[in-house]
Design a protein around this motif. Structure first.
Motif, PDB file in Angstrom:
ATOM      1  N   ASN A 257       0.821  -1.201   0.000  1.00 49.61           N
ATOM      2  CA  ASN A 257       0.000   0.000   0.000  1.00 49.61           C
ATOM      3  C   ASN A 257       0.867   1.268   0.000  1.00 49.61           C
ATOM      4  O   ASN A 257       1.311   1.711   1.030  1.00 49.61           O
ATOM      5  CB  ASN A 257      -0.887  -0.060   1.261  1.00 49.61           C
ATOM      6  CG  ASN A 257      -1.760   1.149   1.386  1.00 49.61           C
ATOM      7  OD1 ASN A 257      -2.075   1.783   0.388  1.00 49.61           O
ATOM      8  ND2 ASN A 257      -2.135   1.464   2.613  1.00 49.61           N
ATOM      9  N   ALA A 258       1.106   1.857  -1.164  1.00 52.94           N
ATOM     10  CA  ALA A 258       1.889   3.091  -1.219  1.00 52.94           C
ATOM     11  C   ALA A 258       0.981   4.273  -0.877  1.00 52.94           C
ATOM     12  O   ALA A 258      -0.097   4.392  -1.449  1.00 52.94           O
ATOM     13  CB  ALA A 258       2.479   3.261  -2.612  1.00 52.94           C
ATOM     14  N   PRO A 259       1.393   5.133   0.068  1.00 58.18           N
ATOM     15  CA  PRO A 259       0.520   6.211   0.514  1.00 58.18           C
ATOM     16  C   PRO A 259      -0.014   7.082  -0.618  1.00 58.18           C
ATOM     17  O   PRO A 259      -1.171   7.492  -0.591  1.00 58.18           O
ATOM     18  CB  PRO A 259       1.403   7.037   1.452  1.00 58.18           C
ATOM     19  CG  PRO A 259       2.587   6.235   1.722  1.00 58.18           C
ATOM     20  CD  PRO A 259       2.675   5.119   0.750  1.00 58.18           C
ATOM     21  N   LEU A 260       0.802   7.355  -1.623  1.00 59.69           N
ATOM     22  CA  LEU A 260       0.331   8.239  -2.694  1.00 59.69           C
ATOM     23  C   LEU A 260      -0.820   7.629  -3.473  1.00 59.69           C
ATOM     24  O   LEU A 260      -1.675   8.334  -3.998  1.00 59.69           O
ATOM     25  CB  LEU A 260       1.475   8.544  -3.665  1.00 59.69           C
ATOM     26  CG  LEU A 260       2.380   9.708  -3.301  1.00 59.69           C
ATOM     27  CD1 LEU A 260       3.350   9.972  -4.427  1.00 59.69           C
ATOM     28  CD2 LEU A 260       1.581  10.971  -3.015  1.00 59.69           C
ATOM     29  N   LYS A 261      -0.859   6.285  -3.526  1.00 59.24           N
ATOM     30  CA  LYS A 261      -1.910   5.618  -4.304  1.00 59.24           C
ATOM     31  C   LYS A 261      -3.258   5.727  -3.596  1.00 59.24           C
ATOM     32  O   LYS A 261      -4.301   5.731  -4.231  1.00 59.24           O
ATOM     33  CB  LYS A 261      -1.566   4.142  -4.493  1.00 59.24           C
ATOM     34  CG  LYS A 261      -0.486   3.899  -5.511  1.00 59.24           C
ATOM     35  CD  LYS A 261      -0.405   2.397  -5.780  1.00 59.24           C
ATOM     36  CE  LYS A 261       0.858   2.056  -6.540  1.00 59.24           C
ATOM     37  NZ  LYS A 261       1.304   0.701  -6.291  1.00 59.24           N
ATOM     38  N   THR A 262      -3.219   5.785  -2.251  1.00 59.34           N
ATOM     39  CA  THR A 262      -4.483   5.782  -1.509  1.00 59.34           C
ATOM     40  C   THR A 262      -4.794   7.160  -0.917  1.00 59.34           C
ATOM     41  O   THR A 262      -5.659   7.292  -0.063  1.00 59.34           O
ATOM     42  CB  THR A 262      -4.419   4.751  -0.360  1.00 59.34           C
ATOM     43  OG1 THR A 262      -3.242   5.007   0.397  1.00 59.34           O
ATOM     44  CG2 THR A 262      -4.377   3.335  -0.881  1.00 59.34           C
ATOM     45  N   ARG A 263      -4.071   8.181  -1.381  1.00 56.88           N
ATOM     46  CA  ARG A 263      -4.274   9.528  -0.822  1.00 56.88           C
ATOM     47  C   ARG A 263      -5.676  10.025  -1.146  1.00 56.88           C
ATOM     48  O   ARG A 263      -6.165   9.870  -2.276  1.00 56.88           O
ATOM     49  CB  ARG A 263      -3.230  10.464  -1.436  1.00 56.88           C
ATOM     50  CG  ARG A 263      -3.197  11.815  -0.789  1.00 56.88           C
ATOM     51  CD  ARG A 263      -1.993  12.573  -1.219  1.00 56.88           C
ATOM     52  NE  ARG A 263      -1.989  12.774  -2.672  1.00 56.88           N
ATOM     53  CZ  ARG A 263      -1.183  13.632  -3.286  1.00 56.88           C
ATOM     54  NH1 ARG A 263      -0.317  14.323  -2.598  1.00 56.88           N
ATOM     55  NH2 ARG A 263      -1.223  13.766  -4.585  1.00 56.88           N
ATOM     56  N   LEU A 264      -6.333  10.629  -0.158  1.00 54.38           N
ATOM     57  CA  LEU A 264      -7.684  11.144  -0.390  1.00 54.38           C
ATOM     58  C   LEU A 264      -7.615  12.457  -1.157  1.00 54.38           C
ATOM     59  O   LEU A 264      -6.703  13.264  -0.948  1.00 54.38           O
ATOM     60  CB  LEU A 264      -8.387  11.390   0.959  1.00 54.38           C
ATOM     61  CG  LEU A 264      -8.571  10.169   1.861  1.00 54.38           C
ATOM     62  CD1 LEU A 264      -9.226  10.573   3.174  1.00 54.38           C
ATOM     63  CD2 LEU A 264      -9.429   9.112   1.165  1.00 54.38           C
ATOM     64  N   GLY A 265      -8.603  12.703  -1.997  1.00 53.04           N
ATOM     65  CA  GLY A 265      -8.695  13.983  -2.696  1.00 53.04           C
ATOM     66  C   GLY A 265      -9.228  15.040  -1.740  1.00 53.04           C
ATOM     67  O   GLY A 265      -9.664  14.739  -0.621  1.00 53.04           O
ATOM     68  N   LYS A 266      -9.198  16.315  -2.193  1.00 54.21           N
ATOM     69  CA  LYS A 266      -9.601  17.425  -1.325  1.00 54.21           C
ATOM     70  C   LYS A 266     -11.045  17.255  -0.842  1.00 54.21           C
ATOM     71  O   LYS A 266     -11.334  17.385   0.348  1.00 54.21           O
ATOM     72  CB  LYS A 266      -9.436  18.728  -2.096  1.00 54.21           C
ATOM     73  CG  LYS A 266      -9.629  19.955  -1.239  1.00 54.21           C
ATOM     74  CD  LYS A 266      -9.390  21.218  -2.041  1.00 54.21           C
ATOM     75  CE  LYS A 266      -9.757  22.424  -1.194  1.00 54.21           C
ATOM     76  NZ  LYS A 266      -9.787  23.646  -1.991  1.00 54.21           N
TER      77      LYS A 266
END
Ligand SMILES: Cc1ncc(C[n+]2csc(CCOP(=O)(O)OP(=O)(O)O)c2C)c(N)n1
Ligand code: SF4
Length: 275
Positions: A257-266
């Motif tokens: 799970n790479a953090p950038l892949k699961t980052r929430l949008g604004k």
């Protein structure tokens, strides 16, 4: 591949070993790029010192950080975006003096980054004070009668700390060094390269280094042999001392799970906050 050169004037002293290191880095990046690594997927960090100016002479993304914190900023970049290949450039004062704990902990964690240590045996930028790697007897600004301390041995130190790729190169052998850098960057885990370099202004040991270097013929069979070869008092062995597989930090921490892949949008973040 686009040009790696920048518009900055180079202020290193004529004959400084940093030129050889810069050439080797450019060769290594070119080779990595030809083998499929995009320049946008490489990030660099530096500490502060003559070595740190390499940041200004390479058209690559990264952080020109604080003195001694090159591996800390590199670790942060890697944890934020594990898809990047992160290379940190440190001085011997920088990475093994002011930033010793950052260097050792990055190695202990087997952080998947590369540290290129510019070992010129003194604090070059601040005009020649002794460093943790200065030899006994080194005469500089802060040790006019000669240093009385034994220097650290960076290769055994990093082997013991947990680095999983440990090597030594020489600024006057840029092709060999470029090859080590490619291997180090492709290695999964903490990779460390001690680069012997003269500081022509305050520690001009070029002739001595040149007369003592010898190539390692094969990878040492075990840690004991690696330490013995790296500590040899007659020859300065160049090559790879250790290459091991061990889980690296971001994989143990995140799994796939790479953090950038699961980052929430604004919008998602606002909705979460409201909830
Ligand atoms: C926190 C902090 N302490 C001290 C300094 C002053 N300083 C700048 S460069 C340097 C030494 C650099 O020596 P080294 O890391 O060996 O690099 P070189 O210049 O030899 O490449 C020092 C002490 C600083 N910039 N920041
Ligand atoms: S002071 Fe030493 S390390 Fe710094 S640029 Fe000059 S020769 Fe190189």
């Amino acid at each position: 591949m686009r040009d790696l050169n920048t518009h900055k004037d180079n202020t290193w002293c004529t004959g400084c070993g940093n030129f050889g290191i810069l050439n080797a880095v450019k060769k290594a990046i070119t080779n990595l790029n030809e083998d499929g690594t995009k320049l946008a997927d490489i990030a660099i960090t530096t500490g502060i010192g003559c070595h740190g100016k390499i940041f200004d002479y390479l058209a690559l993304n990264g952080i020109y950080g604080l003195h001694g914190r090159g591996t800390a900023t590199a670790s942060g970049i890697k944890l934020a975006n594990p898809m990047l290949k992160v290379i940190s450039f440190g001085g011997d004062g920088d990475s093994l003096g002011e930033g010793l704990e950052h260097t050792l902990f990055a190695a202990k964690r087997n952080m998947d980054i590369t540290l290129v240590l510019h070992n010129n045996g003194n604090y070059g930028l601040t005009t020649g004070q002794f460093s943790p790697l200065s030899r006994i007897g080194y005469k500089g600004l802060s040790t006019p009668s000669g240093s009385i301390e034994r220097p650290f041995r960076p290769v055994p130190l990093l082997l013991e700390t947990g680095a999983t790729f440990v090597a030594r190169g020489f600024s006057a052998k840029p092709d060999h060094l470029a090859n080590l850098i490619v291997q180090a960057v492709n290695h999964k885990g903490f990779s460390f390269i001690e680069v012997m370099q003269p500081c022509v202004s305050y520690n001009n040991n070029y002739a001595e280094l040149n007369s003592r270097i010898k190539m390692l013929e094969t990878l040492p069979l075990n840690n004991g042999m690696a330490v013995e070869l790296a500590s040899n008092e007659e020859h300065i062995y160049l090559g790879v001392f250790c290459k091991q597989e061990y889980p690296c930090y971001h994989e143990s921490l995140y799994g796939d799970n790479a953090p950038l892949k699961t980052r929430l949008g604004k919008e998602q973040r606002i909705a979460l906050l409201n909830r």
